[in-house]
Motif scaffolding. Structure first.
Motif, PDB file in Angstrom:
ATOM      1  N   ASP A 186      28.779 -43.513  -4.837  1.00  0.00           N
ATOM      2  CA  ASP A 186      30.255 -43.515  -4.676  1.00  0.00           C
ATOM      3  C   ASP A 186      29.800 -44.906  -5.948  1.00  0.00           C
ATOM      4  N   ILE A 187      29.272 -45.196  -7.027  1.00  0.00           N
ATOM      5  CA  ILE A 187      29.260 -45.855  -8.204  1.00  0.00           C
ATOM      6  C   ILE A 187      29.514 -44.898  -9.027  1.00  0.00           C
ATOM      7  N   PHE A 188      28.203 -44.099  -8.927  1.00  0.00           N
ATOM      8  CA  PHE A 188      28.031 -42.647  -9.513  1.00  0.00           C
ATOM      9  C   PHE A 188      29.005 -42.121  -9.902  1.00  0.00           C
ATOM     10  N   GLU A 189      30.101 -41.913  -8.913  1.00  0.00           N
ATOM     11  CA  GLU A 189      30.755 -40.689  -8.800  1.00  0.00           C
ATOM     12  C   GLU A 189      30.835 -40.105  -9.881  1.00  0.00           C
ATOM     13  N   TYR A 190      31.407 -40.665 -10.730  1.00  0.00           N
ATOM     14  CA  TYR A 190      32.003 -40.082 -12.061  1.00  0.00           C
ATOM     15  C   TYR A 190      31.082 -39.049 -12.947  1.00  0.00           C
ATOM     16  N   ARG A 191      29.848 -40.058 -12.241  1.00  0.00           N
ATOM     17  CA  ARG A 191      28.538 -39.594 -14.256  1.00  0.00           C
ATOM     18  C   ARG A 191      27.982 -38.728 -12.988  1.00  0.00           C
ATOM     19  N   VAL A 192      27.441 -38.776 -11.462  1.00  0.00           N
ATOM     20  CA  VAL A 192      26.073 -37.867 -11.197  1.00  0.00           C
ATOM     21  C   VAL A 192      26.243 -37.211 -10.095  1.00  0.00           C
ATOM     22  N   ASP A 193      26.226 -35.851  -9.983  1.00  0.00           N
ATOM     23  CA  ASP A 193      26.542 -35.423  -8.921  1.00  0.00           C
ATOM     24  C   ASP A 193      25.016 -35.732  -7.750  1.00  0.00           C
ATOM     25  N   MET A 194      25.333 -36.475  -7.151  1.00  0.00           N
ATOM     26  CA  MET A 194      23.574 -36.879  -6.400  1.00  0.00           C
ATOM     27  C   MET A 194      23.762 -35.225  -5.405  1.00  0.00           C
ATOM     28  N   SER A 195      23.947 -34.403  -5.269  1.00  0.00           N
ATOM     29  CA  SER A 195      23.431 -33.622  -4.848  1.00  0.00           C
ATOM     30  C   SER A 195      22.854 -32.711  -5.363  1.00  0.00           C
ATOM     31  N   ARG A 196      23.457 -32.349  -7.042  1.00  0.00           N
ATOM     32  CA  ARG A 196      22.498 -30.830  -7.458  1.00  0.00           C
ATOM     33  C   ARG A 196      22.341 -32.001  -8.347  1.00  0.00           C
ATOM     34  N   ASP A 197      22.276 -33.001  -9.315  1.00  0.00           N
ATOM     35  CA  ASP A 197      21.865 -33.234 -10.407  1.00  0.00           C
ATOM     36  C   ASP A 197      19.991 -34.262 -10.555  1.00  0.00           C
ATOM     37  N   LEU A 198      20.328 -34.290  -9.388  1.00  0.00           N
ATOM     38  CA  LEU A 198      18.400 -35.200  -9.338  1.00  0.00           C
ATOM     39  C   LEU A 198      17.106 -33.947  -8.854  1.00  0.00           C
ATOM     40  N   GLN A 199      16.860 -34.698  -9.572  1.00  0.00           N
ATOM     41  CA  GLN A 199      15.164 -33.324 -10.116  1.00  0.00           C
ATOM     42  C   GLN A 199      14.856 -34.336  -9.981  1.00  0.00           C
ATOM     43  N   GLU A 200      13.214 -33.816  -9.161  1.00  0.00           N
ATOM     44  CA  GLU A 200      12.202 -33.971  -7.955  1.00  0.00           C
ATOM     45  C   GLU A 200      11.388 -35.003  -9.675  1.00  0.00           C
ATOM     46  N   GLY A 201      11.415 -36.438  -8.763  1.00  0.00           N
ATOM     47  CA  GLY A 201      10.210 -36.667 -10.878  1.00  0.00           C
ATOM     48  C   GLY A 201      11.617 -38.619 -10.906  1.00  0.00           C
ATOM     49  N   ASP A 202      12.471 -37.818 -10.747  1.00  0.00           N
ATOM     50  CA  ASP A 202      13.643 -38.317 -11.441  1.00  0.00           C
ATOM     51  C   ASP A 202      13.510 -40.159 -10.130  1.00  0.00           C
ATOM     52  N   GLY A 203      14.282 -40.990 -10.962  1.00  0.00           N
ATOM     53  CA  GLY A 203      14.416 -42.289 -10.276  1.00  0.00           C
ATOM     54  C   GLY A 203      15.434 -43.581 -10.904  1.00  0.00           C
ATOM     55  N   PHE A 204      15.145 -44.187 -10.026  1.00  0.00           N
ATOM     56  CA  PHE A 204      16.915 -45.363  -9.783  1.00  0.00           C
ATOM     57  C   PHE A 204      15.829 -46.793  -9.643  1.00  0.00           C
ATOM     58  N   ARG A 205      16.974 -47.616  -9.884  1.00  0.00           N
ATOM     59  CA  ARG A 205      16.877 -48.913  -9.494  1.00  0.00           C
ATOM     60  C   ARG A 205      17.932 -49.305  -9.504  1.00  0.00           C
ATOM     61  N   ALA A 206      17.542 -49.999  -7.914  1.00  0.00           N
ATOM     62  CA  ALA A 206      19.415 -50.951  -7.966  1.00  0.00           C
ATOM     63  C   ALA A 206      18.971 -52.726  -7.688  1.00  0.00           C
ATOM     64  N   LEU A 207      20.049 -53.180  -7.496  1.00  0.00           N
ATOM     65  CA  LEU A 207      20.207 -54.671  -7.795  1.00  0.00           C
ATOM     66  C   LEU A 207      21.105 -54.550  -7.173  1.00  0.00           C
TER      67      LEU A 207
END
Ligand SMILES: [Zn+2]
Length: 427
Positions: A186-207
Motif C-alpha cells: 500500500d505504501i509503495f503503490e505509486y512506486r512499486v508494482d509488488m507483483s511484477r517489479d520484484l526480482q529474485e535477489g532484490d531486498g527490503f528493510r522495514a522499520l
C-alpha cells in the motif's frame, strides 16, 4: 568535598533513572502459559500433587448454545442458568459467542462440578466465573497489548509473501506477516508494482511499530520507514507528520510517494500468494502482445490507476469485455478479459484513482482468469513500467525540509540496524 557529593548525587540520579526505566518497561503477563499449566492439572498418581484440582478445556461448537456446552462439561441445568445470569451481568450476551471459543473448567477435585470457568471471549478478553456455594459471579479481564518497534529485512525469493516467510515471520508470526506485506504494498503503490517489479535477489528493510497481544498475536500498527532495493536501486518511504500536508510517506528526497498513477491495476492484497510474481505459464499469449498480464482469481476487483474519463466499456473481440480510460497528458489505460464492469462505469463517466471499475474474468481470447493491462501514450502501447515511472509526487515545503531531513536520518539509521527490536532515540 563538594565535588564528590555532586558526583555522588549524579550517580544516584542515574541509578534512579535506570530503575525507573526498568520499571516502566511493562512485561507482558503470560496468561496463556498460566492457563497451560492449569490445563495440565495435577498428573494422576503423582505423589507431589497435593491438590487434585481437575481442569479441562472445551470449545463452543458451531451452532451450539452456551447451555449445550456447559451440559457437555457436566454442569447441571440450574447451575448453567446461574452461570449465564452472571455472564449477562458482565454484559456478555450468551447468544452471541463465537464458535470455537475455548472455555476452561476447573473443579476442586475430579468428578465434581466445576467451581471456576474462564471464557476466552477474544485474544485480549477473558471472563472469569467463580462459584461460591450455588451462586456464580463473573469478572472480566482485559489482557494488555504491548507496543514496540522492530527492524526487519529480507531478500526476495519468488515473491513478497515468500520474502516475509523467510525473514519477517519471527517478528510477525501467523497472519502478521501478510499484514506487513500488504502494508508495504500500500505504501509503495505509486512506486512499486509488488507483483511484477520484484526480482529474485532484490531486498527490503522495514522499520515497523507493532502491537504484540496476549499469546503472541502480532499486528502491524504502523510502518515508520521502509526501503526496497530493486536491481541495486533504493526506493525509500519515510512516514512524516507534515504540518502543511496530511501525514504520509515521503521518499529520501522529501517528495510525497503519492503520484498521479498507481503502479498496478490490482490491489496487491487481492493477489493470492500462490500466484507468485511470474505470469502463469499455462495462459495462452496472443500474437503481438503489447500488454501486461496479471493472474488473479475470477472476480478480483480491477481499479483505475488514475483519475480518468471512461472512453469505452464493452465487448472488443479478442480483448473480451474491455475498458478504456482516458487520463490527463494523453495517457490511456486499457483493461481486458473482464468478467464485467462496476456499476456506473460506462462511456463518459468519471472515475477516480483506485476506484473499482471492473472485475477480473476470462472473456475473449483467454484461457484462464487474468487481467490484460495496457498503457497507451499518444495512441501507442508502451511498457507500463517505463511509462508510469516518470510520475513524481509533490515535494515537502522548504520550511519543513530541515525537520524532515533530521527525521529521515533517525529513521534510516534504525531501519538499517540489525534486525530485531529497536529503541528509537528521542527527537
Ligand atoms: Zn495479455
Amino acid at each position: 568535598m563538594k565535588n564528590r557529593s555532586v558526583r555522588a548525587t549524579g550517580y544516584i540520579a542515574v541509578a534512579l533513572l535506570v530503575v525507573a526505566a526498568l520499571r516502566f518497561t511493562p512485561e507482558l503477563p503470560d496468561n496463556h502459559r498460566a492457563a497451560d499449566v492449569l490445563q495440565q492439572g495435577a498428573p494422576s498418581g503423582s505423589p507431589a500433587a497435593l491438590v487434585q484440582r481437575a481442569s479441562r478445556t472445551e470449545r463452543l461448537n458451531r451452532g451450539e448454545t452456551l447451555i449445550g456446552l456447559l451440559k457437555r462439561a457436566g454442569v447441571t441445568d440450574g447451575a448453567a442458568k446461574e452461570v449465564i445470569r452472571a455472564a449477562t451481568a458482565s454484559a456478555v450476551d450468551a447468544r452471541y459467542l463465537k464458535a470455537g471459543m475455548p472455555v476452561e473448567f476447573t473443579a476442586d477435585s475430579a468428578g465434581e462440578e466445576p467451581s471456576e470457568m474462564v471464557f476466552h471471549l477474544g485474544v485480549d478478553r477473558l471472563l472469569h466465573m467463580r462459584r461460591s456455594g450455588t451462586s456464580w459471579t463473573s469478572r472480566e479481564e482485559r489482557l494488555p497489548w504491548k507496543t514496540d518497534t522492530v527492524s526487519v529485512g529480507g531478500t526476495i525469493h519468488a515473491n513478497l509473501y515468500q520474502a516475509m516467510d523467510s525473514s519477517a515471520a519471527a517478528f510477525f508470526p501467523g497472519h502478521g506477516k501478510d499484514e506487513l506485506a500488504w502494508a508495504l504494498a500500500d505504501i509503495f503503490e505509486y512506486r512499486v508494482d509488488m507483483s511484477r517489479d520484484l526480482q529474485e535477489g532484490d531486498g527490503f528493510r522495514a522499520l515497523v511499530e507493532r502491537s504484540v497481544g496476549p499469546g503472541g498475536v502480532t499486528r502491524v500498527s504502523k510502518v515508520l520507514a521502509a526501503t526496497f532495493t530493486l536491481s541495486g536501486t533504493d526506493v525509500s518511504a519515510i512516514r512524516f507528520d507534515s504540518r502543511t500536508a496530511s501525514a504520509g510517506y515521503y521518499d529520501a528526497e522529501g517528495k510525497s510517494l503519492r503520484a498521479q498513477f498507481l503502479r498496478a491495476p490490482l490491489e496487491f492484497r487481492r493477489i493470492s500468494s500462490t500466484f507468485g510474481s511470474r505470469f502463469h505459464p499455462i495462459l495462452g499469449r496472443w500474437k503481438d502482445h503489447k500488454g501486461t498480464d496479471y493472474a488473479a482469481s475470477m472476480g478480483t476487483p480491477v481499479r483505475a490507476i488514475g483519475d480518468a474519463v471512461v472512453l469505452r466499456a464493452g465487448w472488443a473481440g479478442g480483448y473480451g469485455n474491455m475498458l478504456e480510460l482516458r487520463h490527463r497528458n494523453g495517457f490511456v489505460t486499457r483493461y481486458g478479459h473482464l468478467r464485467g464492469f462496476a456499476a456506473g462505469v460506462r462511456a463518459g463517466a468519471r472515475v477516480s484513482i483506485a476506484q473499482t471499475v471492473a472485475y477480473v474474468g476470462t472473456t475473449g481470447r483467454s484461457t484462464g482468469p487474468h487481467l490484460h493491462f495496457e498503457v497507451l501514450v499518444g495512441g501507442v502501447q508502451r511498457d507500463s513500467r517505463v511509462a508510469l515511472r516518470s510520475t513524481a509526487g509533490e515535494p515537502l515545503g522548504s520550511s519543513e525540509r530541515g525537520a524532515f531531513q533530521a527525521h529521515r536520518e533517525r529513521m534510516l539509521a534504525s531501519l538499517n540496524s540489525t534486525s530485531g527490536v529497536v529503541r528509537l532515540a528521542a527527537r
